[in-house]
Design a protein around this motif. Structure first.
Motif, PDB file in Angstrom:
ATOM      1  N   ILE A   1       0.830  -1.212   0.000  1.00 26.46           N
ATOM      2  CA  ILE A   1       0.000   0.000   0.000  1.00 26.46           C
ATOM      3  C   ILE A   1       0.862   1.258   0.000  1.00 26.46           C
TER       4      ILE A   1
ATOM      5  N   ALA B   1       1.999   1.949  -3.433  1.00 31.95           N
ATOM      6  CA  ALA B   1       0.891   2.436  -4.264  1.00 31.95           C
ATOM      7  C   ALA B   1       0.468   3.861  -3.889  1.00 31.95           C
TER       8      ALA B   1
ATOM      9  N   LYS C   1      -5.692   7.869  -0.604  1.00 30.85           N
ATOM     10  CA  LYS C   1      -4.605   8.058  -1.566  1.00 30.85           C
ATOM     11  C   LYS C   1      -3.850   9.331  -1.190  1.00 30.85           C
TER      12      LYS C   1
ATOM     13  N   GLU D   1      -9.375  -1.694  -5.547  1.00 25.97           N
ATOM     14  CA  GLU D   1      -8.003  -1.193  -5.709  1.00 25.97           C
ATOM     15  C   GLU D   1      -7.088  -1.776  -4.635  1.00 25.97           C
TER      16      GLU D   1
ATOM     17  N   VAL E   1      -3.735  -4.265  -5.200  1.00 20.99           N
ATOM     18  CA  VAL E   1      -2.402  -3.921  -4.715  1.00 20.99           C
ATOM     19  C   VAL E   1      -1.857  -4.948  -3.730  1.00 20.99           C
TER      20      VAL E   1
END
Length: 180
Positions: free
Chosen positions: A67, A70, A131, A141, A145
């Motif tokens: 994470i 990402a 995010k 999502e 990931v």
């Protein structure tokens, strides 16, 4: 708490690797800074220690690295805890952490404070991932990931109702503090 956080961070390469849906176990001990005036672990400290369990589980499953790469980060959206017994000074306990379900925008985690196989307290957390560029990460999502398969766990109906019952208005809308 910052010292404990640092120790958990250092421990990330120790212990068995976990699958995303495995139970993580973090051995801990009640220290003097955990105590309230009644001589047992303060109720607010339980929630802070639960953060450590989630961090440990994410690190040992590899989810934390995935994470972070990402550009995602976790936040607690809702928490609840129930107490059965008090944890006393210097008492050893194990914090057990596992994912118990998902909805379209959040992950639900159960965490247990256990002494010699006996349940002392149980907490539940609804966590969202955001995010760094802005916006909320969808569970799809997140699964892409981390490699997690949300269908492996089924969100208990009562936990979905709880989340709906305690939901706050979105942060971009007005939420005045008005008492009935």
């Amino acid at each position: 708490m910052i010292f404990r956080t640092f120790l958990v961070w250092l421990r990330r390469h120790r212990g068995p690797k976990l699958g995303v849906h495995d139970v993580g176990r973090l051995p801990l001990r009640v220290v003097p800074t955990d105590l309230d005036v009644l001589g047992h672990m303060n109720n607010g400290v339980y929630l802070s220690i639960m953060d450590l369990g989630r961090m440990d589980a994410m690190q040992r499953s590899g989810a934390w690295a995935a994470i972070s790469a990402a550009g995602f980060y976790p936040v607690a959206a809702s928490e609840t805890i129930s107490f059965r017994r008090s944890l006393k000074p210097w008492q050893r306990f194990v914090l057990e952490t596992r994912i118990v379900g998902y909805d379209e925008r959040a992950v639900y985690i159960e965490q247990r404070f256990v002494v010699d196989g006996e349940l002392y307290a149980t907490g539940f957390v609804r966590a969202k991932f955001l995010k760094r560029t802005g916006g909320t990460v969808t569970v799809a999502e997140l699964a892409e990931v981390t490699g997690a398969d949300p269908s492996e766990v089924e969100l208990p109906e009562w936990l979905a109702r709880w989340a709906a019952d305690v939901a706050m208005p979105p942060s971009r809308t007005s939420a005045p503090s008005e008492w009935p």
